[in-house]
Design an enzyme around this catalytic site. Sequence first.
Site, short mmCIF file in Angstrom:
data_model
loop_
_atom_site.label_atom_id
_atom_site.label_comp_id
_atom_site.label_asym_id
_atom_site.label_seq_id
_atom_site.Cartn_x
_atom_site.Cartn_y
_atom_site.Cartn_z
CE LYS A 96 0.65 1.62 4.43
NZ LYS A 96 1.73 2.52 4.57
CG ASP A 103 -0.39 -0.05 8.11
OD1 ASP A 103 -1.24 0.83 8.35
OD2 ASP A 103 0.81 0.20 7.86
P1 ATP Z 1 4.31 -0.21 7.62
O1 ATP Z 1 4.10 0.55 6.33
O2 ATP Z 1 3.16 -1.13 7.98
O3 ATP Z 1 4.81 0.64 8.77
P2 ATP Z 1 6.83 -1.04 6.54
O4 ATP Z 1 6.52 -1.24 5.08
O5 ATP Z 1 7.45 0.25 6.92
O6 ATP Z 1 5.49 -1.26 7.36
P3 ATP Z 1 7.86 -3.71 6.77
O7 ATP Z 1 8.30 -4.01 5.38
O8 ATP Z 1 6.61 -4.38 7.24
O9 ATP Z 1 7.76 -2.15 7.05
O10 ATP Z 1 9.09 -4.05 7.73
C1 ATP Z 1 9.29 -3.48 9.00
C2 ATP Z 1 10.14 -4.44 9.83
O11 ATP Z 1 9.32 -5.55 10.15
C3 ATP Z 1 11.33 -4.98 9.06
O12 ATP Z 1 12.49 -4.30 9.42
C4 ATP Z 1 11.38 -6.45 9.44
O13 ATP Z 1 12.41 -6.70 10.39
C5 ATP Z 1 10.08 -6.74 10.16
N1 ATP Z 1 9.23 -7.78 9.50
C6 ATP Z 1 8.52 -8.67 10.16
N2 ATP Z 1 7.81 -9.45 9.31
C7 ATP Z 1 8.09 -9.03 8.07
C8 ATP Z 1 7.65 -9.46 6.78
N3 ATP Z 1 6.81 -10.48 6.60
N4 ATP Z 1 8.12 -8.76 5.71
C9 ATP Z 1 8.96 -7.71 5.89
N5 ATP Z 1 9.42 -7.31 7.09
C10 ATP Z 1 8.99 -7.95 8.18
#
Ligand code: ATP
Length: 314
Positions: free
Chosen positions: A11, A141
């Site tokens: 998203k 989210d």
């Molecule tokens: P959001 O937009 O919901 O805040 P994000 O896109 O910033 O999320 P993610 O890609 O979900 O961040 O990753 C954040 C942290 O979560 C990563 O540094 C990783 O260590 C951890 N993590 C846990 N599960 C996952 C997963 N399935 N995929 C990616 N990262 C994950």
Amino acid sequence: MRSYTLIAPAKINLYLEIIGDRPDGYHELAMILQSIALADQIDLEANGIELIRLRCDNKQVPVDKSNLAYRAADLMVSEFPDSFATYGGVDITLHKRIPVAAGLAGGSTDAAAVLVGMDLLWKLGLTKLELEELAAKIGSDVPFCIGGGTAIATRRGEVLSSLSDLGDIYIVLAKYRSLEVSTAWAYNTYRSLYGDRYIKDTESLAERASAVNSGEIVQAIIRQNVKEIADKMRNDLEKVVLPEYPQVLQLKESLAKYDILGTMMSGSGPSVFALCESKEKAEQVKLSLRNEIPDTDLELFVTRLITHGIQVAS
Ligand code: ATP
């Protein structure tokens, strides 16, 4: 053994306004969340033993109990012990395409896919609302990621109202591979800098409602007016992330020079997107940005807005 393959879209935030603090310690938010075609693939297989096992092709992603996909499976085990006893656990394979820690809800959408997939594997027949309620236990989210599309999200981001679909809009998405921004850091820094302006929960409902500014972009979405949507985009977290991460600021400034409709950081960053009129325009912008910043650490994607969340591929 039964198995399913799920497609889990990322998203972007077309809008992220921080309203104030909540009694539970989270922020009160008004966000417009939008699914994009860039997606992870998740393979789920019933393994017939009392274990959840997880593999992933990206070294940046943990494969222990901290992985959100693992946590989703663990939640299903604790909520439906009889199904676990009947069918056993799952083998989860994550094929990561969504940049990690990018503000694109990569982990959240993987968790949403596991909920949808285990509902099918265990033949539970859960409704979308029931899946969203389970999803809210994993993270703010995750409920949006179940149904996806275009939605306004309030409270911590878990209360959703669907908006009309935005079709055929392309984006260029840019993210430095090695740059990660902690969501908790971004919100905590915002609170320490701007917390004195927060709306107090003791103020009247009318006063609190008048402090929310998302009305104009919601109207633009209802009218499907892409130029107006681009004009009304907002992300309060840019105020703390851009000064701290000059590379992200540079990406925004570079994109703004091209023939685009608008540019914004997504979520807590550090990914930045540009809304474009057409696929051809988006490809041109990607090429120009690549020529301007030849750094191989910079990942660039052309993708489009989509109208759905988790899909079952097979
Ligand atoms: P959001 O937009 O919901 O805040 P994000 O896109 O910033 O999320 P993610 O890609 O979900 O961040 O990753 C954040 C942290 O979560 C990563 O540094 C990783 O260590 C951890 N993590 C846990 N599960 C996952 C997963 N399935 N995929 C990616 N990262 C994950």
